[in-house]
Scaffold this motif. Sequence first.
Motif, short mmCIF file in Angstrom:
data_model
loop_
_atom_site.label_atom_id
_atom_site.label_comp_id
_atom_site.label_asym_id
_atom_site.label_seq_id
_atom_site.Cartn_x
_atom_site.Cartn_y
_atom_site.Cartn_z
N UNK A 399 0.83 -1.19 0.00
CA UNK A 399 0.00 0.00 0.00
C UNK A 399 0.88 1.25 0.00
N UNK A 400 0.47 2.24 -0.78
CA UNK A 400 1.20 3.48 -0.90
C UNK A 400 0.35 4.61 -0.34
N UNK A 401 0.94 5.43 0.51
CA UNK A 401 0.20 6.56 1.07
C UNK A 401 0.10 7.68 0.05
N UNK A 402 -1.12 8.14 -0.20
CA UNK A 402 -1.34 9.24 -1.12
C UNK A 402 -2.15 10.34 -0.45
N UNK A 403 -1.96 11.55 -0.93
CA UNK A 403 -2.62 12.71 -0.35
C UNK A 403 -3.96 12.93 -1.05
N UNK A 404 -5.04 12.96 -0.29
CA UNK A 404 -6.38 13.20 -0.83
C UNK A 404 -6.83 14.60 -0.41
N UNK A 405 -7.08 15.43 -1.40
CA UNK A 405 -7.52 16.80 -1.15
C UNK A 405 -9.04 16.83 -1.10
N UNK A 406 -9.60 17.37 -0.02
CA UNK A 406 -11.05 17.40 0.15
C UNK A 406 -11.71 18.64 -0.40
N UNK A 407 -10.97 19.46 -1.16
CA UNK A 407 -11.53 20.73 -1.64
C UNK A 407 -12.72 20.51 -2.56
N UNK A 408 -12.63 19.56 -3.50
CA UNK A 408 -13.73 19.31 -4.43
C UNK A 408 -14.96 18.81 -3.70
N UNK A 412 -18.72 20.54 -3.43
CA UNK A 412 -19.96 19.83 -3.76
C UNK A 412 -20.94 19.87 -2.60
N UNK A 413 -20.43 19.72 -1.39
CA UNK A 413 -21.31 19.80 -0.21
C UNK A 413 -21.93 21.19 -0.10
N UNK A 414 -21.14 22.21 -0.33
CA UNK A 414 -21.67 23.58 -0.27
C UNK A 414 -22.73 23.80 -1.36
N UNK A 415 -22.47 23.28 -2.56
CA UNK A 415 -23.45 23.44 -3.64
C UNK A 415 -24.76 22.76 -3.30
N UNK A 449 -33.87 14.36 -4.23
CA UNK A 449 -32.64 13.88 -4.87
C UNK A 449 -31.41 14.60 -4.33
N UNK A 450 -31.53 15.92 -4.12
CA UNK A 450 -30.41 16.68 -3.57
C UNK A 450 -30.06 16.21 -2.17
N UNK A 451 -31.08 15.95 -1.36
CA UNK A 451 -30.84 15.46 0.00
C UNK A 451 -30.17 14.09 -0.03
N UNK A 456 -25.20 10.88 0.64
CA UNK A 456 -24.32 9.87 0.08
C UNK A 456 -22.84 10.26 0.17
N UNK A 457 -22.56 11.53 0.43
CA UNK A 457 -21.17 11.99 0.52
C UNK A 457 -20.61 11.64 1.90
#
Length: 538
Positions: A399-408, A412-415, A449-451, A456-457
């Motif tokens: 397993x390789x450690x990778x950086x996951x950016x939560x900006x996207x 999406x949550x804000x939208x 659907x939006x809810x 689901x996130x």
Amino acid sequence: MAKRSRTKSAAKQRAYDVEAEWTAADLTVLEDLKAAEALLPEDAPRALLSIRLSVWTDDTTSPVRQELDLRILARDLGYRVVGVASDLNVSATKVPPWKRKQLGDWLNNRSPEFDALLFWKLDRFVRRLSDLSAMIDWCLKYGKNLISKNDSIDLTTTAGKILVTIIGGIAEIEAANTSTRVASLWDYTKTQSEWLVGKPAYGYVTDVDEHGKVILRIEETAHRVLHWCRRAAGRPKPASARRMVRVLVRSGLCGPGLTASTLLSRLRNPALMGYRVEMDPDRARRSRLVLGKDGKPIRVAEGVFTEDEFYELQADLDRSGKNQPPRQADSPTKFRGVLICPDCGTNMIVQVNRSEKATYHYMRCQGCKSGGYGAPNPDEIYGQLVQDVLTVLGDWPVQVREYANGAEARKEVKRLRDSIAYYMKELEPGGRYSKTRFTREQAQETLDKLIADLEAIDPETTQDRWVNVHNGKTFRQHWEEGGMEAMAADLVRVGVKCEVHRTKVPKVRAPQIRLRLLIPKDVRERLIVKEDDFGEKL
């Protein structure tokens, strides 16, 4: 003895204490800043404060003042302070940010915990353009920002990136000028009979004479040590350097960190005759005499040894050195740091004995008497260790450690939240979707659907974090490709040990060998491969 510098002690240079360095007024300001920080929203950007000093003197900007200034800057920018990386008595020219003790840990292991790196001034952060370029690349890769209290630096704009590069170039030029001045001072010092700057050789300490000049005097304990070594090396059966080290450490005359190579380096230093020396560029860990304008050595102190004593000692050391086998370019010992002796806890090493007829390899430890029982077949031990490791760890995925950016995900949550709020408001009486049954049903369907999309996130995906990704190989495949060297490197990195139990068998020369693997409980976590973002810059 007069105090010659206002430089802080080494202990204070490494860290600063809240009670000792923070005044009542400073603590009051700190509490006010923390109170203001507590009012920030939960999603406020996070700031890491970087504090650095090369040498802490009464004239430098104290770490307390740096921290308060940066906390005020963070408050003005709306940042929440999540940590303070304080690296004192650290040269920015010699030590890049990612190799500093505290800041390096944040950059290499805790980058998901902050969004911006704040520092007091660019030269407090870096002094090499290459280091600055590496940090800019790192910030762009992980979505971080660099902010300076006293420089206009902002990586979010093209102009800011250009400006930070220009300022970094100026800082590097200043560091180069400082290096030139220091080199010039050393070149001048080498030609003087007075001791101006620098650390004296072992055997001497600095002192101040009645005229206030710095002089060198012989240190009594070191004098005893050096002359005992000279006599031990001149015996009909001379003592080896390792034997000397054991005696000196056991007697308390030298510390436990003394090694044979360090002792030999001290004994071969021409400075022991009272002359000025410099490092020999052609011989590692050796010094050579500095000659004056008259072609003679420059005397700076009384000699610990006379010239006859010193050169007699060198001849004795040379004679003892001829009895030692030549050092091999490639060590015959594999899995060093993994194979250990269960009795003394030292590493197992392979000793090579050569005779006119054959060459023999024995695996011995370094702490037991005579190396304990010697195992004559190191390759068999290596093979058994490889088999045991493959049995236990070979089928685990790499397993390789990778950086996951939560900006996207955060966007999406804000939208979704904004859209849900909009539809809920327009479905209320008097809203645009409440006028007809058709529009109300359509809007309600969209709202549902939006809810569902929002639910689901996974909340974790909205955070900057490290994730472990399987690279498609098992460790068995990885080690088959890389060989014993790859396996040894991974085992040392993970902290896996293997005890080599040797049991004497009556009337049999070779002992019975039994291996026992010692695997840390968190071995799965330790086996994760962590990319070194600064590997090419080291």
